[in-house]
Write a protein that holds these residues in place. Structure first.
Motif, PDB file in Angstrom:
ATOM      1  N   THR A  96      14.716   2.759   4.380  1.00  0.00           N
ATOM      2  CA  THR A  96      14.133   3.089   3.079  1.00  0.00           C
ATOM      3  C   THR A  96      12.866   2.247   2.909  1.00  0.00           C
ATOM      4  OG1 THR A  96      15.491   1.393   2.030  1.00  0.00           O
ATOM      5  CG2 THR A  96      16.326   3.646   1.962  1.00  0.00           C
ATOM      6  N   PHE A  97      11.921   2.800   2.166  1.00  0.00           N
ATOM      7  CA  PHE A  97      10.655   2.089   1.952  1.00  0.00           C
ATOM      8  C   PHE A  97      10.333   2.059   0.467  1.00  0.00           C
ATOM      9  CE2 PHE A  97      10.470   3.600   6.307  1.00  0.00           C
ATOM     10  CZ  PHE A  97       9.985   2.483   6.985  1.00  0.00           C
ATOM     11  N   GLU A  98       9.769   0.942   0.031  1.00  0.00           N
ATOM     12  CA  GLU A  98       9.493   0.746  -1.393  1.00  0.00           C
ATOM     13  C   GLU A  98       8.228  -0.111  -1.543  1.00  0.00           C
ATOM     14  OE1 GLU A  98      11.939  -1.275  -5.138  1.00  0.00           O
ATOM     15  OE2 GLU A  98      12.350  -1.916  -3.111  1.00  0.00           O
ATOM     16  N   ARG A  99       7.451   0.176  -2.613  1.00  0.00           N
ATOM     17  CA  ARG A  99       6.242  -0.617  -2.833  1.00  0.00           C
ATOM     18  C   ARG A  99       6.575  -1.930  -3.533  1.00  0.00           C
ATOM     19  NH1 ARG A  99       2.568  -2.149  -6.390  1.00  0.00           N
ATOM     20  NH2 ARG A  99       0.460  -2.486  -5.616  1.00  0.00           N
ATOM     21  N   ILE A 100       6.134  -3.012  -2.936  1.00  0.00           N
ATOM     22  CA  ILE A 100       6.284  -4.333  -3.557  1.00  0.00           C
ATOM     23  C   ILE A 100       5.019  -5.127  -3.276  1.00  0.00           C
ATOM     24  CG2 ILE A 100       7.433  -6.578  -3.373  1.00  0.00           C
ATOM     25  CD1 ILE A 100      10.034  -5.267  -3.019  1.00  0.00           C
ATOM     26  N   ASN A 101       4.516  -5.778  -4.319  1.00  0.00           N
ATOM     27  CA  ASN A 101       3.473  -6.782  -4.106  1.00  0.00           C
ATOM     28  C   ASN A 101       4.181  -8.133  -4.035  1.00  0.00           C
ATOM     29  OD1 ASN A 101       1.442  -8.652  -4.235  1.00  0.00           O
ATOM     30  ND2 ASN A 101       0.235  -7.508  -5.748  1.00  0.00           N
ATOM     31  N   LEU A 102       4.187  -8.711  -2.861  1.00  0.00           N
ATOM     32  CA  LEU A 102       4.950  -9.951  -2.656  1.00  0.00           C
ATOM     33  C   LEU A 102       4.488 -11.059  -3.589  1.00  0.00           C
ATOM     34  CD1 LEU A 102       5.157 -10.029   1.251  1.00  0.00           C
ATOM     35  CD2 LEU A 102       7.025  -9.557  -0.333  1.00  0.00           C
ATOM     36  N   ALA A 103       3.225 -10.988  -4.015  1.00  0.00           N
ATOM     37  CA  ALA A 103       2.670 -12.059  -4.845  1.00  0.00           C
ATOM     38  C   ALA A 103       2.991 -11.869  -6.327  1.00  0.00           C
ATOM     39  CB  ALA A 103       1.165 -12.134  -4.649  1.00  0.00           C
ATOM     40  N   SER A 124       0.815  -1.211   0.000  1.00  0.00           N
ATOM     41  CA  SER A 124       0.000   0.000   0.000  1.00  0.00           C
ATOM     42  C   SER A 124       0.854   1.269   0.000  1.00  0.00           C
ATOM     43  CB  SER A 124      -0.898  -0.004   1.243  1.00  0.00           C
ATOM     44  OG  SER A 124      -1.360   1.295   1.504  1.00  0.00           O
ATOM     45  N   ASN A 125       0.603   2.105  -1.005  1.00  0.00           N
ATOM     46  CA  ASN A 125       1.324   3.387  -1.054  1.00  0.00           C
ATOM     47  C   ASN A 125       0.977   4.277   0.133  1.00  0.00           C
ATOM     48  OD1 ASN A 125       2.932   3.142  -3.404  1.00  0.00           O
ATOM     49  ND2 ASN A 125       1.072   3.326  -4.642  1.00  0.00           N
ATOM     50  N   GLU A 126      -0.265   4.152   0.614  1.00  0.00           N
ATOM     51  CA  GLU A 126      -0.675   4.978   1.757  1.00  0.00           C
ATOM     52  C   GLU A 126       0.157   4.672   2.997  1.00  0.00           C
ATOM     53  OE1 GLU A 126      -5.156   5.373   2.384  1.00  0.00           O
ATOM     54  OE2 GLU A 126      -4.982   3.875   0.820  1.00  0.00           O
ATOM     55  N   VAL A 127       0.290   3.376   3.302  1.00  0.00           N
ATOM     56  CA  VAL A 127       1.048   3.039   4.506  1.00  0.00           C
ATOM     57  C   VAL A 127       2.529   3.358   4.316  1.00  0.00           C
ATOM     58  CG1 VAL A 127      -0.598   1.279   5.261  1.00  0.00           C
ATOM     59  CG2 VAL A 127       1.408   0.576   3.994  1.00  0.00           C
ATOM     60  N   LEU A 128       3.018   3.228   3.072  1.00  0.00           N
ATOM     61  CA  LEU A 128       4.434   3.542   2.826  1.00  0.00           C
ATOM     62  C   LEU A 128       4.701   5.035   3.045  1.00  0.00           C
ATOM     63  CD1 LEU A 128       5.019   1.297  -0.310  1.00  0.00           C
ATOM     64  CD2 LEU A 128       6.157   1.042   1.897  1.00  0.00           C
ATOM     65  N   ALA A 129       3.744   5.864   2.619  1.00  0.00           N
ATOM     66  CA  ALA A 129       3.917   7.310   2.812  1.00  0.00           C
ATOM     67  C   ALA A 129       3.972   7.629   4.300  1.00  0.00           C
ATOM     68  CB  ALA A 129       2.763   8.054   2.139  1.00  0.00           C
ATOM     69  N   LYS A 130       3.124   6.962   5.066  1.00  0.00           N
ATOM     70  CA  LYS A 130       3.134   7.192   6.513  1.00  0.00           C
ATOM     71  C   LYS A 130       4.439   6.680   7.121  1.00  0.00           C
ATOM     72  CE  LYS A 130       0.538   6.197  10.734  1.00  0.00           C
ATOM     73  NZ  LYS A 130       0.973   7.386  11.444  1.00  0.00           N
ATOM     74  N   ALA A 131       4.878   5.520   6.641  1.00  0.00           N
ATOM     75  CA  ALA A 131       6.138   4.964   7.147  1.00  0.00           C
ATOM     76  C   ALA A 131       7.293   5.925   6.883  1.00  0.00           C
ATOM     77  CB  ALA A 131       6.413   3.610   6.502  1.00  0.00           C
ATOM     78  N   ARG A 132       7.346   6.441   5.664  1.00  0.00           N
ATOM     79  CA  ARG A 132       8.444   7.358   5.307  1.00  0.00           C
ATOM     80  C   ARG A 132       8.422   8.618   6.160  1.00  0.00           C
ATOM     81  NH1 ARG A 132       6.722   6.187  -0.165  1.00  0.00           N
ATOM     82  NH2 ARG A 132       8.045   4.520  -0.979  1.00  0.00           N
ATOM     83  N   SER A 133       7.227   9.068   6.529  1.00  0.00           N
ATOM     84  CA  SER A 133       7.125  10.309   7.316  1.00  0.00           C
ATOM     85  C   SER A 133       7.706  10.124   8.717  1.00  0.00           C
ATOM     86  CB  SER A 133       5.661  10.762   7.407  1.00  0.00           C
ATOM     87  OG  SER A 133       4.956   9.953   8.342  1.00  0.00           O
ATOM     88  N   GLY A 134       7.664   8.896   9.223  1.00  0.00           N
ATOM     89  CA  GLY A 134       8.171   8.646  10.578  1.00  0.00           C
ATOM     90  C   GLY A 134       7.375   9.373  11.646  1.00  0.00           C
ATOM     91  N   ARG A 135       6.138   9.729  11.307  1.00  0.00           N
ATOM     92  CA  ARG A 135       5.297  10.530  12.211  1.00  0.00           C
ATOM     93  C   ARG A 135       4.214   9.648  12.805  1.00  0.00           C
ATOM     94  NH1 ARG A 135       3.727  16.018  12.771  1.00  0.00           N
ATOM     95  NH2 ARG A 135       5.427  16.593  11.366  1.00  0.00           N
TER      96      ARG A 135
END
Lengths: 274, 128
Positions: free
Chosen positions: A194-201, A146-157
């Protein structure tokens, strides 16, 4: 498959009416990440099927209960489940430090990093417990669908409610600063991740070979053959002698060869055979 | 195990009592820091859950006073408070609190912190 707008609205209303917890717009990822394991657990293929069950005149009470429970508890937390992080500190990192003493490169991957608490927990643990790593080349990589959760992860907030979950107060004081009502992780930790979007499947991008992989509570999302493929790909992306962390109800046994289960106190880690 | 709940809000004491009772704690209550010190004379609990702002004696003063008592040396102290500034958390830890929970909080967050402090057995099953 992402949750449809109609199903999301239904689920949000369903949970609100029964728990008083409000799931606002933009929380689709939350519904997907919490309820897909429930759908699998009760033998349904996807969220649409789960909603179908809940819409029946007399839905299975156990399914209703599981949905409410999943949406109201078990949120992502720092140092989730504690014991895997104890195993990381007492066994896995010391082993890997020995294994990689020549190259002095450490690569750790949080394969379903969600909003970043797992990867940041690892980063804080390494910084506070292994000062010798300051002279190593350390890569901490988080991936999620999910790009949404990645954006939150990157923010560190993180909100106060989020830092309440699993983060020891001494680490809150050491590694976070207050900004408005939120707590923001310090640059010294954030710049390591670092965070990156990946679909594991699906097809994975080219990634480095990792020494430690966290892939906890995510295989349950997938059918058996996909779990097998993911574990095989993780094995290929893991250094010989490296370690894999799975969720406490997950295992490599019967799915992929080449791992040895190693018990470390209350947790089991899977070591790639040399 | 015994928990001392220190908060001037009766409603908050009830919430804390309910949560820790459910995981097996015997609960003693105090409405301010002085009452809490008096309760220590009746027996030192395993953990004290302590609000910051209270009449008579505030939570930080209680932590300082409790830490000066040799009989309470092994008592775990967790602040449970709306005070959430970085400097306040630092002061509480420096005074001798072990943990800090910011209000509002979920029951899970409290239980999780107690577990981290070794005050709740880790009931999670391990796959083998």
């Amino acid at each position: 498959m992402p949750v449809s707008t109609e199903d999301f609205t239904f689920l949000a209303d369903f949970v609100r009416d029964r728990s008083a917890i409000s799931i606002g717009p933009g929380k689709e990822y939350l519904v997907e990440s919490r309820l897909m394991p429930v759908a699998r657990e009760v033998g349904l293929d996807d969220l649409a099927a789960l909603v179908g069950e809940l819409r029946r005149p007399f839905p299975n009470p156990a399914v209703k209960e599981k949905v409410i429970e999943a949406m109201t508890t078990n949120e992502t937390s720092f140092f989730r489940d504690h014991s895997p992080f104890d195993a990381l500190r007492t066994k896995v990192v010391p082993d890997v430090l020995e294994l990689k003493a020549t190259t002095r490169k450490l690569r750790i991957w949080s394969a379903a990093s969600s909003t970043g608490q797992e990867l940041y927990s690892i980063a804080m643990l390494l910084d506070s417990q292994f000062p010798q790593l300051s002279t190593w080349d350390v890569t901490l990589h988080g991936t999620d669908l999910s790009n949404e959760v990645l954006a939150k992860a990157r923010s560190g907030r993180f909100s106060a409610l989020e830092v309440n979950r699993g983060l020891p107060a001494p680490l809150l004081v050491k590694y976070f600063k207050r900004e408005g009502a939120d707590y923001v992780i310090s640059d010294i930790i954030k710049q390591k991740a670092t965070f990156e979007r990946i679909n594991l499947a699906e097809v994975w991008p080219i990634m480095p070979v990792f020494d430690v992989v966290f892939c906890r509570n995510v295989l349950i999302y997938f059918e058996l053959d996909v779990r097998r493929q993911i574990l095989e790909k993780i094995r290929k992306n893991l250094t010989p002698g490296g370690y894999l962390f799975l969720g406490s109800s997950e295992s490599t046994v019967g799915l992929v060869d080449g791992f040895t289960a190693v018990r470390v106190d209350n947790t089991v880690v899977y070591r790639k055979e040399a | 195990m015994k928990a001392l709940v220190v908060d001037d809000s009766r409603a908050m004491r009830m919430v804390l009592r309910r949560i820790v009772s459910e995981i097996g704690f015997e609960v003693v209550e105090a409405a301010d820091g002085q009452q809490a010190l008096d309760k220590l004379d009746e027996g030192v609990p395993d953990v004290a859950l302590v609000d910051w702002n209270m009449p008579v004696m505030d939570g930080l003063s209680f932590v300082t006073a409790a830490r000066s008592r040799s009989d309470a040396r092994r008592m775990t102290i967790m602040m449970v408070t709306t005070e959430s500034e970085h400097g306040q958390i630092v002061r509480a830890l420096a005074a001798g609190a072990h943990e800090y929970l910011i209000k509002p909080f979920t029951a899970d967050a409290l239980v999780d912190k107690l577990r981290f402090l070794g005050l709740v057995p880790n009931e999670e099953a391990v796959a083998w």
